[in-house]
Motif scaffolding. Sequence first.
Motif, PDB file in Angstrom:
ATOM      1  N   GLN A  19     -77.494  24.175  16.102  1.00 24.79           N
ATOM      2  CA  GLN A  19     -76.311  23.675  15.407  1.00 24.79           C
ATOM      3  C   GLN A  19     -75.644  24.779  14.587  1.00 24.79           C
ATOM      4  O   GLN A  19     -74.432  24.962  14.643  1.00 24.79           O
ATOM      5  N   ASN A  20     -76.417  25.534  13.811  1.00 28.01           N
ATOM      6  CA  ASN A  20     -75.845  26.576  12.965  1.00 28.01           C
ATOM      7  C   ASN A  20     -75.306  27.744  13.782  1.00 28.01           C
ATOM      8  O   ASN A  20     -74.333  28.380  13.378  1.00 28.01           O
ATOM      9  N   ALA A  21     -75.911  28.018  14.924  1.00 21.39           N
ATOM     10  CA  ALA A  21     -75.401  29.078  15.796  1.00 21.39           C
ATOM     11  C   ALA A  21     -73.998  28.720  16.281  1.00 21.39           C
ATOM     12  O   ALA A  21     -73.103  29.574  16.338  1.00 21.39           O
ATOM     13  N   LYS A  22     -73.775  27.452  16.611  1.00 20.31           N
ATOM     14  CA  LYS A  22     -72.455  26.996  17.050  1.00 20.31           C
ATOM     15  C   LYS A  22     -71.443  27.074  15.905  1.00 20.31           C
ATOM     16  O   LYS A  22     -70.292  27.463  16.101  1.00 20.31           O
ATOM     17  N   ILE A  23     -71.886  26.697  14.719  1.00 16.15           N
ATOM     18  CA  ILE A  23     -70.998  26.764  13.546  1.00 16.15           C
ATOM     19  C   ILE A  23     -70.634  28.219  13.254  1.00 16.15           C
ATOM     20  O   ILE A  23     -69.478  28.538  12.968  1.00 16.15           O
ATOM     21  N   LEU A  24     -71.617  29.121  13.357  1.00 16.39           N
ATOM     22  CA  LEU A  24     -71.356  30.545  13.133  1.00 16.39           C
ATOM     23  C   LEU A  24     -70.372  31.084  14.171  1.00 16.39           C
ATOM     24  O   LEU A  24     -69.457  31.841  13.826  1.00 16.39           O
ATOM     25  N   LYS A  35     -57.608  32.859  10.617  1.00 21.09           N
ATOM     26  CA  LYS A  35     -57.682  31.594   9.877  1.00 21.09           C
ATOM     27  C   LYS A  35     -58.851  31.733   8.899  1.00 21.09           C
ATOM     28  O   LYS A  35     -59.914  31.136   9.067  1.00 21.09           O
ATOM     29  N   PHE A  36     -58.619  32.546   7.888  1.00 22.65           N
ATOM     30  CA  PHE A  36     -59.712  32.994   7.024  1.00 22.65           C
ATOM     31  C   PHE A  36     -60.301  31.888   6.158  1.00 22.65           C
ATOM     32  O   PHE A  36     -61.510  31.830   5.986  1.00 22.65           O
ATOM     33  N   ASP A  37     -59.470  31.022   5.593  1.00 19.56           N
ATOM     34  CA  ASP A  37     -60.008  29.944   4.762  1.00 19.56           C
ATOM     35  C   ASP A  37     -60.898  29.019   5.588  1.00 19.56           C
ATOM     36  O   ASP A  37     -61.987  28.637   5.146  1.00 19.56           O
ATOM     37  N   GLU A  38     -60.448  28.675   6.788  1.00 23.05           N
ATOM     38  CA  GLU A  38     -61.244  27.825   7.667  1.00 23.05           C
ATOM     39  C   GLU A  38     -62.525  28.544   8.116  1.00 23.05           C
ATOM     40  O   GLU A  38     -63.587  27.930   8.217  1.00 23.05           O
ATOM     41  N   SER A  39     -62.396  29.827   8.369  1.00 26.52           N
ATOM     42  CA  SER A  39     -63.548  30.623   8.777  1.00 26.52           C
ATOM     43  C   SER A  39     -64.621  30.624   7.693  1.00 26.52           C
ATOM     44  O   SER A  39     -65.806  30.394   7.971  1.00 26.52           O
ATOM     45  N   ILE A  40     -64.211  30.851   6.458  1.00 26.48           N
ATOM     46  CA  ILE A  40     -65.167  30.894   5.341  1.00 26.48           C
ATOM     47  C   ILE A  40     -65.838  29.536   5.163  1.00 26.48           C
ATOM     48  O   ILE A  40     -67.045  29.463   4.900  1.00 26.48           O
ATOM     49  N   ALA A  41     -65.093  28.451   5.338  1.00 28.49           N
ATOM     50  CA  ALA A  41     -65.687  27.114   5.226  1.00 28.49           C
ATOM     51  C   ALA A  41     -66.793  26.937   6.266  1.00 28.49           C
ATOM     52  O   ALA A  41     -67.853  26.365   5.969  1.00 28.49           O
ATOM     53  N   GLN A  42     -66.593  27.447   7.459  1.00 29.53           N
ATOM     54  CA  GLN A  42     -67.603  27.342   8.514  1.00 29.53           C
ATOM     55  C   GLN A  42     -68.806  28.246   8.225  1.00 29.53           C
ATOM     56  O   GLN A  42     -69.953  27.855   8.451  1.00 29.53           O
ATOM     57  N   TYR A  43     -68.543  29.457   7.746  1.00 28.20           N
ATOM     58  CA  TYR A  43     -69.656  30.336   7.342  1.00 28.20           C
ATOM     59  C   TYR A  43     -70.501  29.652   6.269  1.00 28.20           C
ATOM     60  O   TYR A  43     -71.731  29.656   6.339  1.00 28.20           O
ATOM     61  N   ASP A  44     -69.824  29.085   5.267  1.00 23.38           N
ATOM     62  CA  ASP A  44     -70.545  28.421   4.177  1.00 23.38           C
ATOM     63  C   ASP A  44     -71.402  27.272   4.707  1.00 23.38           C
ATOM     64  O   ASP A  44     -72.547  27.091   4.271  1.00 23.38           O
TER      65      ASP A  44
END
Length: 162
Positions: A19-24, A35-44
Amino acid sequence: PKSRYIALLEQDLVLHSNQNAKILDKARLLGESNKFDESIAQYDLALGGKTPQGAVGLEYYDRLGHTSKGWSAAKSGLERLQRESPNNPQIKLSLANLLIRNEGTRLDGAELLNQLSTDPEVGGYAGEGLKLALTWLNVPNPKAFPLFESYLRKHPDDSLGL
């Protein structure tokens, strides 16, 4: 004290779950699409609130520095990564590129890019970043003159668009 290697290993274990690999992967794709804000939300989400480490940390802080409110945290994070891996030119390059985007630290970033411009691993990228920083510097700034001179010695056919 907790070793950074333990934190890195813990992060790798968390990020390698299916699951986390897909999110990463999604975080990376969003970052590549600016899309940096969205990217950071996914990293978090993938990191589960843990402090980013190593190469993933470098990716994270590079993208965080492009968000509307993430510059200071990105700077602190990159400085931490640099302290942990002082000989890693990729971290120095990311930090320098972050610094040139802020008028108050632009000269510091340009000086670091100038130093990195001779590094065989990142020199080409550093030279490109230095050129960009020099075009953004408010001239005349006497502290910037040595940077202009150094750049033009290395690139005599480039007028920096002046």
